[in-house]
Design a protein around this motif. Structure first.
Motif, PDB file in Angstrom:
ATOM      1  N   MET A   1      -3.629 -14.437  -0.636  1.00  0.00           N
ATOM      2  CA  MET A   1      -3.241 -13.424   0.322  1.00  0.00           C
ATOM      3  C   MET A   1      -4.468 -12.999   1.122  1.00  0.00           C
ATOM      4  O   MET A   1      -5.577 -12.987   0.615  1.00  0.00           O
ATOM      5  N   GLU A   2      -4.224 -12.625   2.333  1.00  0.00           N
ATOM      6  CA  GLU A   2      -5.290 -12.099   3.185  1.00  0.00           C
ATOM      7  C   GLU A   2      -5.360 -10.589   3.028  1.00  0.00           C
ATOM      8  O   GLU A   2      -4.384  -9.940   2.639  1.00  0.00           O
ATOM      9  N   LYS A   3      -6.523 -10.007   3.334  1.00  0.00           N
ATOM     10  CA  LYS A   3      -6.722  -8.576   3.173  1.00  0.00           C
ATOM     11  C   LYS A   3      -5.682  -7.756   3.945  1.00  0.00           C
ATOM     12  O   LYS A   3      -5.192  -6.740   3.457  1.00  0.00           O
ATOM     13  N   GLY A   4      -5.299  -8.191   5.098  1.00  0.00           N
ATOM     14  CA  GLY A   4      -4.327  -7.470   5.922  1.00  0.00           C
ATOM     15  C   GLY A   4      -2.922  -7.440   5.330  1.00  0.00           C
ATOM     16  O   GLY A   4      -2.087  -6.628   5.750  1.00  0.00           O
ATOM     17  N   GLU A   5      -2.633  -8.290   4.353  1.00  0.00           N
ATOM     18  CA  GLU A   5      -1.312  -8.332   3.731  1.00  0.00           C
ATOM     19  C   GLU A   5      -1.136  -7.285   2.638  1.00  0.00           C
ATOM     20  O   GLU A   5      -0.027  -7.035   2.198  1.00  0.00           O
ATOM     21  N   PHE A   6      -2.229  -6.681   2.166  1.00  0.00           N
ATOM     22  CA  PHE A   6      -2.158  -5.709   1.084  1.00  0.00           C
ATOM     23  C   PHE A   6      -1.829  -4.322   1.614  1.00  0.00           C
ATOM     24  O   PHE A   6      -2.376  -3.887   2.621  1.00  0.00           O
ATOM     25  N   THR A   7      -0.935  -3.628   0.910  1.00  0.00           N
ATOM     26  CA  THR A   7      -0.628  -2.230   1.181  1.00  0.00           C
ATOM     27  C   THR A   7      -0.542  -1.507  -0.164  1.00  0.00           C
ATOM     28  O   THR A   7      -0.258  -2.130  -1.195  1.00  0.00           O
ATOM     29  N   ILE A   8      -0.779  -0.220  -0.170  1.00  0.00           N
ATOM     30  CA  ILE A   8      -0.708   0.552  -1.411  1.00  0.00           C
ATOM     31  C   ILE A   8       0.723   0.493  -1.942  1.00  0.00           C
ATOM     32  O   ILE A   8       1.688   0.708  -1.204  1.00  0.00           O
ATOM     33  N   GLY A   9       0.859   0.161  -3.216  1.00  0.00           N
ATOM     34  CA  GLY A   9       2.175   0.043  -3.849  1.00  0.00           C
ATOM     35  C   GLY A   9       2.715  -1.376  -3.884  1.00  0.00           C
ATOM     36  O   GLY A   9       3.698  -1.645  -4.566  1.00  0.00           O
ATOM     37  N   LEU A  10       2.068  -2.304  -3.179  1.00  0.00           N
ATOM     38  CA  LEU A  10       2.507  -3.700  -3.164  1.00  0.00           C
ATOM     39  C   LEU A  10       2.309  -4.329  -4.537  1.00  0.00           C
ATOM     40  O   LEU A  10       1.262  -4.177  -5.158  1.00  0.00           O
ATOM     41  N   GLU A  11       3.327  -5.002  -5.054  1.00  0.00           N
ATOM     42  CA  GLU A  11       3.209  -5.734  -6.316  1.00  0.00           C
ATOM     43  C   GLU A  11       3.050  -7.208  -6.011  1.00  0.00           C
ATOM     44  O   GLU A  11       3.730  -7.744  -5.143  1.00  0.00           O
ATOM     45  N   PHE A  12       2.123  -7.854  -6.730  1.00  0.00           N
ATOM     46  CA  PHE A  12       1.847  -9.266  -6.479  1.00  0.00           C
ATOM     47  C   PHE A  12       1.444  -9.930  -7.791  1.00  0.00           C
ATOM     48  O   PHE A  12       1.171  -9.268  -8.785  1.00  0.00           O
ATOM     49  N   TRP A  13       1.438 -11.249  -7.798  1.00  0.00           N
ATOM     50  CA  TRP A  13       1.067 -12.040  -8.974  1.00  0.00           C
ATOM     51  C   TRP A  13      -0.303 -12.648  -8.752  1.00  0.00           C
ATOM     52  O   TRP A  13      -0.602 -13.170  -7.672  1.00  0.00           O
ATOM     53  N   CYS A  14      -1.140 -12.604  -9.803  1.00  0.00           N
ATOM     54  CA  CYS A  14      -2.457 -13.230  -9.772  1.00  0.00           C
ATOM     55  C   CYS A  14      -2.818 -13.585 -11.203  1.00  0.00           C
ATOM     56  O   CYS A  14      -2.774 -12.725 -12.089  1.00  0.00           O
ATOM     57  N   GLY A  15      -3.166 -14.836 -11.454  1.00  0.00           N
ATOM     58  CA  GLY A  15      -3.542 -15.256 -12.803  1.00  0.00           C
ATOM     59  C   GLY A  15      -2.426 -15.089 -13.808  1.00  0.00           C
ATOM     60  O   GLY A  15      -2.662 -14.684 -14.931  1.00  0.00           O
ATOM     61  N   ASN A  16      -1.203 -15.384 -13.426  1.00  0.00           N
ATOM     62  CA  ASN A  16      -0.010 -15.269 -14.271  1.00  0.00           C
ATOM     63  C   ASN A  16       0.268 -13.849 -14.753  1.00  0.00           C
ATOM     64  O   ASN A  16       0.913 -13.647 -15.774  1.00  0.00           O
ATOM     65  N   LYS A  17      -0.237 -12.849 -14.045  1.00  0.00           N
ATOM     66  CA  LYS A  17       0.030 -11.451 -14.359  1.00  0.00           C
ATOM     67  C   LYS A  17       0.482 -10.729 -13.094  1.00  0.00           C
ATOM     68  O   LYS A  17       0.104 -11.106 -11.989  1.00  0.00           O
ATOM     69  N   ARG A  18       1.270  -9.683 -13.304  1.00  0.00           N
ATOM     70  CA  ARG A  18       1.762  -8.884 -12.184  1.00  0.00           C
ATOM     71  C   ARG A  18       0.814  -7.699 -11.967  1.00  0.00           C
ATOM     72  O   ARG A  18       0.419  -7.030 -12.916  1.00  0.00           O
ATOM     73  N   TRP A  19       0.458  -7.441 -10.718  1.00  0.00           N
ATOM     74  CA  TRP A  19      -0.478  -6.390 -10.346  1.00  0.00           C
ATOM     75  C   TRP A  19       0.145  -5.484  -9.289  1.00  0.00           C
ATOM     76  O   TRP A  19       1.032  -5.911  -8.547  1.00  0.00           O
ATOM     77  N   ARG A  20      -0.334  -4.227  -9.211  1.00  0.00           N
ATOM     78  CA  ARG A  20       0.093  -3.302  -8.156  1.00  0.00           C
ATOM     79  C   ARG A  20      -1.146  -2.802  -7.431  1.00  0.00           C
ATOM     80  O   ARG A  20      -2.085  -2.309  -8.044  1.00  0.00           O
ATOM     81  N   CYS A  21      -1.118  -2.914  -6.112  1.00  0.00           N
ATOM     82  CA  CYS A  21      -2.225  -2.468  -5.276  1.00  0.00           C
ATOM     83  C   CYS A  21      -2.264  -0.934  -5.277  1.00  0.00           C
ATOM     84  O   CYS A  21      -1.258  -0.281  -5.019  1.00  0.00           O
ATOM     85  N   THR A  22      -3.443  -0.373  -5.591  1.00  0.00           N
ATOM     86  CA  THR A  22      -3.590   1.079  -5.632  1.00  0.00           C
ATOM     87  C   THR A  22      -4.460   1.619  -4.503  1.00  0.00           C
ATOM     88  O   THR A  22      -4.424   2.804  -4.213  1.00  0.00           O
ATOM     89  N   ASP A  23      -5.239   0.748  -3.863  1.00  0.00           N
ATOM     90  CA  ASP A  23      -6.085   1.200  -2.760  1.00  0.00           C
ATOM     91  C   ASP A  23      -6.521   0.000  -1.934  1.00  0.00           C
ATOM     92  O   ASP A  23      -6.759  -1.078  -2.467  1.00  0.00           O
ATOM     93  N   VAL A  24      -6.604   0.199  -0.639  1.00  0.00           N
ATOM     94  CA  VAL A  24      -7.095  -0.834   0.273  1.00  0.00           C
ATOM     95  C   VAL A  24      -8.272  -0.240   1.021  1.00  0.00           C
ATOM     96  O   VAL A  24      -8.110   0.680   1.827  1.00  0.00           O
ATOM     97  N   GLY A  25      -9.464  -0.732   0.714  1.00  0.00           N
ATOM     98  CA  GLY A  25     -10.667  -0.250   1.382  1.00  0.00           C
ATOM     99  C   GLY A  25     -11.075  -1.188   2.502  1.00  0.00           C
ATOM    100  O   GLY A  25     -10.366  -2.141   2.831  1.00  0.00           O
TER     101      GLY A  25
END
Length: 63
Positions: free
Chosen positions: A1-25
């Motif tokens: 994913m590119e940096k511009g695709e991330f938003t706070i609250g977005l859930e995504f998969w990385c390394g076979n685990k599910r993650w939630r974006c908490t901040d975009v700096g």
């Protein structure tokens, strides 16, 4: 994913685990893992710091 695709609250998969974006700096994306494998609870005796109780509970069925 590119940096511009991330938003706070977005859930995504990385390394076979599910993650939630908490901040975009400006240079860093911060996220928390939504799939913990274990929980650790540490209790301290407020009167005697030498008595430290640690309880570990594994959430994974393989443990």
């Amino acid at each position: 994913m590119e940096k511009g695709e991330f938003t706070i609250g977005l859930e995504f998969w990385c390394g076979n685990k599910r993650w939630r974006c908490t901040d975009v700096g400006t240079r860093v994306i911060t996220a928390i893992c939504l799939e913990p494998r274990e929980m650790v609870r540490i209790e301290d005796d407020p009167l005697d710091k030498s008595k430290r109780i640690q309880r570990l509970r594994c959430l994974d069925t393989a443990c």
